[in-house]
Scaffold this motif. Structure first.
Motif, mmCIF file in Angstrom:
data_model
loop_
_atom_site.group_PDB
_atom_site.id
_atom_site.type_symbol
_atom_site.label_atom_id
_atom_site.label_comp_id
_atom_site.label_asym_id
_atom_site.label_seq_id
_atom_site.Cartn_x
_atom_site.Cartn_y
_atom_site.Cartn_z
ATOM 1 N N ALA A 91 0.919 -1.306 0.037
ATOM 2 C CA ALA A 91 -0.081 -0.025 0.184
ATOM 3 C C ALA A 91 0.758 1.209 0.156
ATOM 4 O O ALA A 91 0.281 2.403 -0.217
ATOM 5 C CB ALA A 91 -0.909 -0.053 1.244
ATOM 6 N N HIS A 92 2.170 1.122 0.060
ATOM 7 C CA HIS A 92 3.098 2.218 0.177
ATOM 8 C C HIS A 92 4.437 1.872 -0.507
ATOM 9 O O HIS A 92 5.238 1.457 0.462
ATOM 10 C CB HIS A 92 2.979 3.220 1.323
ATOM 11 C CG HIS A 92 4.193 4.176 1.592
ATOM 12 N ND1 HIS A 92 4.132 5.087 2.542
ATOM 13 C CD2 HIS A 92 4.802 4.903 0.436
ATOM 14 C CE1 HIS A 92 5.038 6.032 2.191
ATOM 15 N NE2 HIS A 92 5.327 5.908 1.127
ATOM 16 N N ASP A 93 4.647 2.266 -1.797
ATOM 17 C CA ASP A 93 6.164 1.839 -2.058
ATOM 18 C C ASP A 93 6.490 2.942 -3.083
ATOM 19 O O ASP A 93 5.643 3.689 -3.360
ATOM 20 C CB ASP A 93 6.011 0.488 -2.320
ATOM 21 C CG ASP A 93 7.476 -0.095 -1.857
ATOM 22 O OD1 ASP A 93 8.524 0.507 -1.942
ATOM 23 O OD2 ASP A 93 7.326 -1.287 -1.232
ATOM 24 N N HIS A 94 7.737 2.560 -3.779
ATOM 25 C CA HIS A 94 8.175 3.673 -4.922
ATOM 26 C C HIS A 94 8.779 2.756 -5.923
ATOM 27 O O HIS A 94 9.926 1.909 -5.437
ATOM 28 C CB HIS A 94 9.158 4.580 -4.384
ATOM 29 C CG HIS A 94 8.558 5.348 -3.295
ATOM 30 N ND1 HIS A 94 7.813 6.599 -3.634
ATOM 31 C CD2 HIS A 94 8.298 5.251 -1.744
ATOM 32 C CE1 HIS A 94 7.254 7.265 -2.394
ATOM 33 N NE2 HIS A 94 7.584 6.451 -1.287
ATOM 34 N N LEU A 95 8.794 2.755 -6.912
ATOM 35 C CA LEU A 95 9.360 2.129 -8.181
ATOM 36 C C LEU A 95 10.281 2.961 -8.738
ATOM 37 O O LEU A 95 11.659 2.732 -8.955
ATOM 38 C CB LEU A 95 8.315 1.955 -9.441
ATOM 39 C CG LEU A 95 7.361 0.483 -9.037
ATOM 40 C CD1 LEU A 95 6.255 0.568 -9.915
ATOM 41 C CD2 LEU A 95 8.029 -0.634 -8.826
ATOM 42 N N GLN A 100 2.136 3.344 -5.797
ATOM 43 C CA GLN A 100 3.354 4.013 -5.884
ATOM 44 C C GLN A 100 3.127 5.345 -5.402
ATOM 45 O O GLN A 100 2.341 6.253 -5.946
ATOM 46 C CB GLN A 100 3.927 4.082 -7.151
ATOM 47 C CG GLN A 100 5.211 5.292 -7.107
ATOM 48 C CD GLN A 100 6.097 5.067 -8.383
ATOM 49 O OE1 GLN A 100 7.202 4.347 -8.510
ATOM 50 N NE2 GLN A 100 5.977 5.989 -9.602
ATOM 51 N N TRP A 101 3.816 6.002 -4.200
ATOM 52 C CA TRP A 101 3.433 7.256 -3.562
ATOM 53 C C TRP A 101 4.417 8.468 -4.014
ATOM 54 O O TRP A 101 4.174 9.329 -3.645
ATOM 55 C CB TRP A 101 3.479 7.295 -1.970
ATOM 56 C CG TRP A 101 2.776 6.463 -1.205
ATOM 57 C CD1 TRP A 101 1.609 5.632 -1.928
ATOM 58 C CD2 TRP A 101 1.993 6.667 0.015
ATOM 59 N NE1 TRP A 101 0.519 5.078 -0.794
ATOM 60 C CE2 TRP A 101 1.036 5.855 0.270
ATOM 61 C CE3 TRP A 101 2.303 7.867 0.886
ATOM 62 C CZ2 TRP A 101 0.399 5.828 1.495
ATOM 63 C CZ3 TRP A 101 1.892 7.515 1.934
ATOM 64 C CH2 TRP A 101 0.885 6.730 2.562
ATOM 65 N N GLY A 154 7.031 15.904 -9.831
ATOM 66 C CA GLY A 154 8.314 16.414 -9.661
ATOM 67 C C GLY A 154 9.612 15.747 -8.983
ATOM 68 O O GLY A 154 10.688 16.330 -8.674
ATOM 69 N N MET A 155 9.041 14.218 -8.840
ATOM 70 C CA MET A 155 10.330 13.556 -8.184
ATOM 71 C C MET A 155 10.514 12.346 -8.771
ATOM 72 O O MET A 155 10.763 11.240 -8.482
ATOM 73 C CB MET A 155 9.592 13.112 -6.647
ATOM 74 C CG MET A 155 9.467 14.255 -5.844
ATOM 75 S SD MET A 155 9.247 13.873 -3.862
ATOM 76 C CE MET A 155 10.757 12.959 -3.765
ATOM 77 N N GLY A 156 10.560 12.417 -10.251
ATOM 78 C CA GLY A 156 10.872 11.298 -10.935
ATOM 79 C C GLY A 156 10.222 10.084 -11.213
ATOM 80 O O GLY A 156 10.591 8.770 -11.243
ATOM 81 N N ARG A 157 8.774 10.076 -11.092
ATOM 82 C CA ARG A 157 7.891 9.127 -11.073
ATOM 83 C C ARG A 157 7.653 8.002 -12.272
ATOM 84 O O ARG A 157 7.199 7.017 -12.269
ATOM 85 C CB ARG A 157 6.544 9.326 -10.541
ATOM 86 C CG ARG A 157 5.865 10.410 -11.360
ATOM 87 C CD ARG A 157 4.685 11.209 -10.844
ATOM 88 N NE ARG A 157 4.420 12.383 -11.647
ATOM 89 C CZ ARG A 157 3.296 13.220 -11.664
ATOM 90 N NH1 ARG A 157 2.362 12.785 -10.709
ATOM 91 N NH2 ARG A 157 3.195 14.446 -12.099
ATOM 92 N N GLY A 184 5.719 -1.260 1.960
ATOM 93 C CA GLY A 184 7.343 -1.297 1.933
ATOM 94 C C GLY A 184 7.987 -0.081 2.132
ATOM 95 O O GLY A 184 9.053 -0.203 2.621
ATOM 96 N N ASP A 185 7.618 0.875 1.371
ATOM 97 C CA ASP A 185 8.440 2.206 1.373
ATOM 98 C C ASP A 185 9.779 2.156 0.917
ATOM 99 O O ASP A 185 10.809 2.662 1.566
ATOM 100 C CB ASP A 185 8.189 3.044 2.396
ATOM 101 C CG ASP A 185 8.566 4.515 2.512
ATOM 102 O OD1 ASP A 185 8.378 4.957 1.319
ATOM 103 O OD2 ASP A 185 9.256 4.986 3.286
ATOM 104 N N THR A 186 9.914 1.620 -0.350
ATOM 105 C CA THR A 186 11.520 1.586 -0.681
ATOM 106 C C THR A 186 11.654 2.791 -1.624
ATOM 107 O O THR A 186 11.152 3.291 -2.448
ATOM 108 C CB THR A 186 11.626 0.341 -1.907
ATOM 109 O OG1 THR A 186 11.054 -0.863 -1.352
ATOM 110 C CG2 THR A 186 12.994 0.246 -2.394
ATOM 111 N N VAL A 187 12.494 3.615 -0.746
ATOM 112 C CA VAL A 187 13.107 4.935 -1.189
ATOM 113 C C VAL A 187 14.465 5.100 -1.872
ATOM 114 O O VAL A 187 14.804 6.122 -2.619
ATOM 115 C CB VAL A 187 12.882 5.989 -0.149
ATOM 116 C CG1 VAL A 187 11.363 5.956 0.304
ATOM 117 C CG2 VAL A 187 13.963 5.646 0.934
ATOM 118 N N THR A 188 15.200 4.114 -1.898
ATOM 119 C CA THR A 188 16.567 4.202 -2.442
ATOM 120 C C THR A 188 17.091 2.766 -3.157
ATOM 121 O O THR A 188 16.421 1.777 -2.761
ATOM 122 C CB THR A 188 17.791 4.413 -1.337
ATOM 123 O OG1 THR A 188 17.686 3.138 -0.627
ATOM 124 C CG2 THR A 188 17.389 5.504 -0.443
#
Length: 303
Positions: A21-25, A60-61, A65-68, A250-254
């Motif tokens: 429910a909260h992550d980043h590709l 994907q949260w 402007g943050m490269g989504r 999971g919130d993968t940010v790097t």
């Protein structure tokens, strides 16, 4: 009728499946130089690993402007079979160059959010399915109040859910006062992220009682209580009658945090967190947190 807006179109909430429910590709920020999530093959591999672990959907949260990389998301979803919900919105000011924020002055911010939710992101045709905003450390600065006001306007115009980054898990009461109080957003349309990083049971209960969704998101870092306090917090909320307000992410940010690059990544949610929580609160609740609840949280009566 409620629908979840994915990058491949709207679906029924029950079709979303097991959801991170909260992550980043993809993610890029001047606060994380050299650690960008900006590799399409790596994103595809991470989604494939999540799918192999039993995952079916990712929210994907990453906001404006943050490269989504919204244009790449439909192909990734088709290639891996993982449904993707994309975000509009704006993060903290520190994540942007001053000229970017200047371009979005006045009423243009709410207009941008509405356009990306209803018409699509740029020329991609991909419509966002949620609005991401952010609070500050134990409070809200002028930028946060402005972005949340624009998010509330966009919610009222479209029905979209609002997902909130809480800095180190703090500031939840201030967000509730502004979004759900002053700005009139129903609690059930608000998803609060990172409350597990500041595990105050009183704040958790207040947020749940307001109808908000509580996202327990991200494996522990050295200074976070995320993993070892999470079972206790989830059990307390369930025992207080709020088990139906909970989400997992999971919130993968790097790049280094991806499972395909040696980190926990998206599969960790299903490989370790799911099992650990099931031992504390039972598998039935955990499966609802992963399956039923995300469909309800991200579903909207789109206008």
């Amino acid at each position: 009728m409620r629908r979840v807006r994915t990058v491949l179109g709207d679906i029924r909430p029950e079709e979303l499946g097991v959801c991170d429910a909260h992550d980043h590709l993809f993610l890029r920020s001047p606060r994380l130089p050299g650690q960008e999530l900006d590799d399409v093959p790596a994103a595809r591999a991470e989604l494939a690993a999540f799918r192999a672990a039993g995952g079916a959907a990712v929210a994907q949260w990453t906001p404006y402007g943050m490269g989504r990389r919204a244009a790449d998301l439909p192909a990734l979803s088709r290639a891996t079979g993982v449904r993707i919900v994309c975000a509009t919105g704006l993060h903290q000011a520190a994540h942007y160059a001053p000229e970017v924020l200047e371009e979005l002055s006045g009423d243009r911010l709410a207009e941008l959010f509405v356009a990306e939710l209803t018409e699509g992101i740029g020329t991609t045709g991909v419509r966002a399915g949620l609005i991401k905003v952010a609070g500050g450390f134990h409070g809200l600065d002028a930028h946060a109040r402005r972005t949340m006001t624009a998010a509330a306007e966009a919610h009222h115009a479209t029905g979209a859910p609002i997902a909130v980054h809480l800095e180190l898990g703090t500031g939840g009461p201030d967000v509730l006062d502004l979004l759900c109080g002053e700005l009139g957003v129903p609690g059930e349309r608000v998803i609060l992220g990172h409350l597990n990083r500041f595990p105050d049971p009183v704040v958790h209960r207040e947020a749940a009682a307001a109808g908000c969704w509580l996202a327990f998101d991200g494996p522990s870092r050295a200074h976070h209580a995320t993993d070892w306090r999470m079972p206790e917090a989830v059990r307390a909320l369930a025992e207080a009658g709020f088990g139906d307000r909970l989400l997992l992410g999971g919130d993968t940010v790097t790049a280094g945090a991806r499972s395909v690059d040696g980190g926990p990544g998206m599969p960790y949610l299903l490989r370790r967190v799911r099992r650990r929580l099931a031992a504390a609160v039972g598998a039935e609740l955990v499966e609802r947190m992963l399956g039923e609840h995300p469909g309800r949280a991200f579903g909207a009566d789109w206008k």
